[in-house]
Design an enzyme around this catalytic site. Structure first.
Site, PDB file in Angstrom:
ATOM      1  N   THR A  47       0.828  -1.206   0.000  1.00 40.64           N
ATOM      2  CA  THR A  47       0.000   0.000   0.000  1.00 40.64           C
ATOM      3  C   THR A  47       0.861   1.254   0.000  1.00 40.64           C
ATOM      4  O   THR A  47       0.630   2.190  -0.770  1.00 40.64           O
ATOM      5  CB  THR A  47      -0.911   0.015   1.239  1.00 40.64           C
ATOM      6  OG1 THR A  47      -1.673  -1.191   1.283  1.00 40.64           O
ATOM      7  CG2 THR A  47      -1.850   1.204   1.206  1.00 40.64           C
ATOM      8  N   TYR A 110     -12.913  -4.401  -2.731  1.00 43.21           N
ATOM      9  CA  TYR A 110     -14.035  -3.858  -3.485  1.00 43.21           C
ATOM     10  C   TYR A 110     -15.126  -4.885  -3.766  1.00 43.21           C
ATOM     11  O   TYR A 110     -16.294  -4.611  -3.533  1.00 43.21           O
ATOM     12  CB  TYR A 110     -13.585  -3.205  -4.810  1.00 43.21           C
ATOM     13  CG  TYR A 110     -14.730  -2.509  -5.504  1.00 43.21           C
ATOM     14  CD1 TYR A 110     -15.195  -1.278  -5.048  1.00 43.21           C
ATOM     15  CD2 TYR A 110     -15.379  -3.088  -6.588  1.00 43.21           C
ATOM     16  CE1 TYR A 110     -16.272  -0.652  -5.659  1.00 43.21           C
ATOM     17  CE2 TYR A 110     -16.452  -2.464  -7.206  1.00 43.21           C
ATOM     18  CZ  TYR A 110     -16.893  -1.247  -6.731  1.00 43.21           C
ATOM     19  OH  TYR A 110     -17.967  -0.643  -7.334  1.00 43.21           O
ATOM     20  N   TYR A 136      -2.381 -10.539   3.625  1.00 46.90           N
ATOM     21  CA  TYR A 136      -2.400  -9.161   4.114  1.00 46.90           C
ATOM     22  C   TYR A 136      -3.848  -8.796   4.449  1.00 46.90           C
ATOM     23  O   TYR A 136      -4.685  -8.669   3.553  1.00 46.90           O
ATOM     24  CB  TYR A 136      -1.811  -8.241   3.051  1.00 46.90           C
ATOM     25  CG  TYR A 136      -1.796  -6.762   3.372  1.00 46.90           C
ATOM     26  CD1 TYR A 136      -1.937  -6.267   4.658  1.00 46.90           C
ATOM     27  CD2 TYR A 136      -1.593  -5.839   2.344  1.00 46.90           C
ATOM     28  CE1 TYR A 136      -1.899  -4.913   4.924  1.00 46.90           C
ATOM     29  CE2 TYR A 136      -1.548  -4.478   2.600  1.00 46.90           C
ATOM     30  CZ  TYR A 136      -1.715  -4.027   3.886  1.00 46.90           C
ATOM     31  OH  TYR A 136      -1.681  -2.673   4.138  1.00 46.90           O
ATOM     32  N   ARG A 141      -9.155  -0.800   4.487  1.00 49.27           N
ATOM     33  CA  ARG A 141      -8.966  -0.448   3.080  1.00 49.27           C
ATOM     34  C   ARG A 141      -9.738  -1.361   2.132  1.00 49.27           C
ATOM     35  O   ARG A 141     -10.210  -0.909   1.085  1.00 49.27           O
ATOM     36  CB  ARG A 141      -7.469  -0.520   2.714  1.00 49.27           C
ATOM     37  CG  ARG A 141      -6.631   0.556   3.353  1.00 49.27           C
ATOM     38  CD  ARG A 141      -5.178   0.473   2.894  1.00 49.27           C
ATOM     39  NE  ARG A 141      -4.370   1.533   3.464  1.00 49.27           N
ATOM     40  CZ  ARG A 141      -4.248   2.762   2.963  1.00 49.27           C
ATOM     41  NH1 ARG A 141      -4.894   3.078   1.857  1.00 49.27           N
ATOM     42  NH2 ARG A 141      -3.485   3.659   3.552  1.00 49.27           N
ATOM     43  N   LYS A 164       0.029 -10.578   7.544  1.00 49.37           N
ATOM     44  CA  LYS A 164       0.288  -9.196   7.942  1.00 49.37           C
ATOM     45  C   LYS A 164      -1.042  -8.658   8.430  1.00 49.37           C
ATOM     46  O   LYS A 164      -1.992  -8.508   7.658  1.00 49.37           O
ATOM     47  CB  LYS A 164       0.807  -8.354   6.773  1.00 49.37           C
ATOM     48  CG  LYS A 164       0.959  -6.867   7.142  1.00 49.37           C
ATOM     49  CD  LYS A 164       1.294  -6.011   5.934  1.00 49.37           C
ATOM     50  CE  LYS A 164       1.335  -4.526   6.334  1.00 49.37           C
ATOM     51  NZ  LYS A 164       1.590  -3.643   5.166  1.00 49.37           N
ATOM     52  N   ILE A 206       5.540  -5.402   9.166  1.00 51.27           N
ATOM     53  CA  ILE A 206       5.747  -4.723   7.892  1.00 51.27           C
ATOM     54  C   ILE A 206       5.307  -3.288   8.149  1.00 51.27           C
ATOM     55  O   ILE A 206       4.128  -3.000   8.306  1.00 51.27           O
ATOM     56  CB  ILE A 206       4.975  -5.399   6.751  1.00 51.27           C
ATOM     57  CG1 ILE A 206       5.512  -6.823   6.554  1.00 51.27           C
ATOM     58  CG2 ILE A 206       5.108  -4.585   5.456  1.00 51.27           C
ATOM     59  CD1 ILE A 206       4.731  -7.658   5.558  1.00 51.27           C
TER      60      ILE A 206
END
Length: 294
Positions: A47, A110, A136, A141, A164, A206
């Site tokens: 990201t 999405y 992840y 998000r 993550k 991370i």
């Protein structure tokens, strides 16, 4: 108990731009600075690397350049996520072909798949490519939150090796140890809560903040990994304002401002990421001062 496959702090590397293109020379210099600062690995095109606005050719270029520059000195976990399973498989195949040590694959965004859909997404990647995969999970998000139970199922697949976790939920590492086993790699994706995550059994992070202060953030993780919680708490207190400041505006604009202030790269980001606001700039400058970076 064996050591985890990946441990310590790894930057979610920014992708520097100049005149609208990837600034390759600056990217190499940023990588060298991270390695000199003592990081335990590198993560290109996550990201913070503005993967969502890179072309496929640029994505591959950034991964290639990171691996070539690193030359095996630390592991490289290449960002390779997509909300299309087919596209994610192609990106993971590329990561393997150019020598990445693992791929980081974000939960599909999405289209908001079910838990079964997310399981099938990662299972298809596991079947298609023989490369370790870090899941992840960043529901703020993506709009979806992969459950501990689904991660428990995925942990039984040979190539799905860890997570993550950017939720900031301190109950997750304990539950995942119980569901996924002792070999499951647990990396924080949330700098402000990483001390708690490590205390609950996490193996590393991370990190965004390590882009700005690789030596200081690496020192924090080395203390936490060795069980020196007093030293880790000292560094947590010293770095917390920086952790928060880098998200006072849309990421990675504040991080790029901090790096530009340190003379390390330009502030350029890709739209729709606008330059950091004046309020964000003031907070970043104060945080750099508090941490002793300037």
């Amino acid at each position: 108990m064996s050591e985890p496959l990946f441990r310590g702090v790894m930057p979610a590397l920014v992708t520097p731009f100049r005149d609208g293109a990837v600034d390759q020379d600056t990217y190499v210099a940023l990588i060298e600075r991270q390695i000199a600062g003592g990081v335990h690995g590198l993560v290109p095109v996550g990201t913070t690397g503005e993967t969502s606005t890179l072309s496929h050719d640029e994505h591959r270029l950034v991964v290639d350049l990171c691996i070539k520059t690193t030359a095996g000195r630390v592991p490289v976990i290449a960002g390779a996520g997509s909300n299309s399973t087919r596209e994610a498989i192609e990106l993971v195949k590329h990561a393997k072909a150019v020598g990445a040590d693992a791929a980081m694959v974000v939960t599909p965004y999405y289209n908001r798949p079910s838990q079964e859909g997310m399981y099938a997404h990662y299972a298809a990647i596991n079947e298609a490519v023989q490369l370790p995969v870090i899941v992840y999970n960043v529901p703020s998000r993506t709009g979806v939150d992969i459950s501990n139970d689904t991660l428990g199922r995925l942990s039984k697949l040979p190539n799905i090796v860890g997570v993550k976790d950017a939720t900031g939920d301190m109950t997750r590492p304990t539950m995942q140890r119980l569901l996924c086993g002792q070999d499951w790699v647990m990396l924080s994706g949330d700098d402000p809560s990483a001390l708690g995550y490590m205390a609950h059994g996490g193996h590393g992070s991370i990190s965004v903040s390590v882009n700005v202060a690789p030596d200081l953030v690496s020192t924090f993780y080395n203390a936490a990994l060795s069980g020196d919680w007093k030293t880790a708490l000292y560094w947590q207190d010293r770095l917390i304002r920086l952790h928060k400041a880098l998200f006072t505006d849309a990421s990675p604009a504040p991080t790029k401002f901090a790096l530009a202030h340190l003379g390390l790269c330009s502030e350029d980001a890709r739209l729709p990421i606008a330059p950091a606001s004046e309020a964000a700039r003031k907070e970043v400058l104060a945080a750099l001062h508090d941490a002793g970076i300037v």
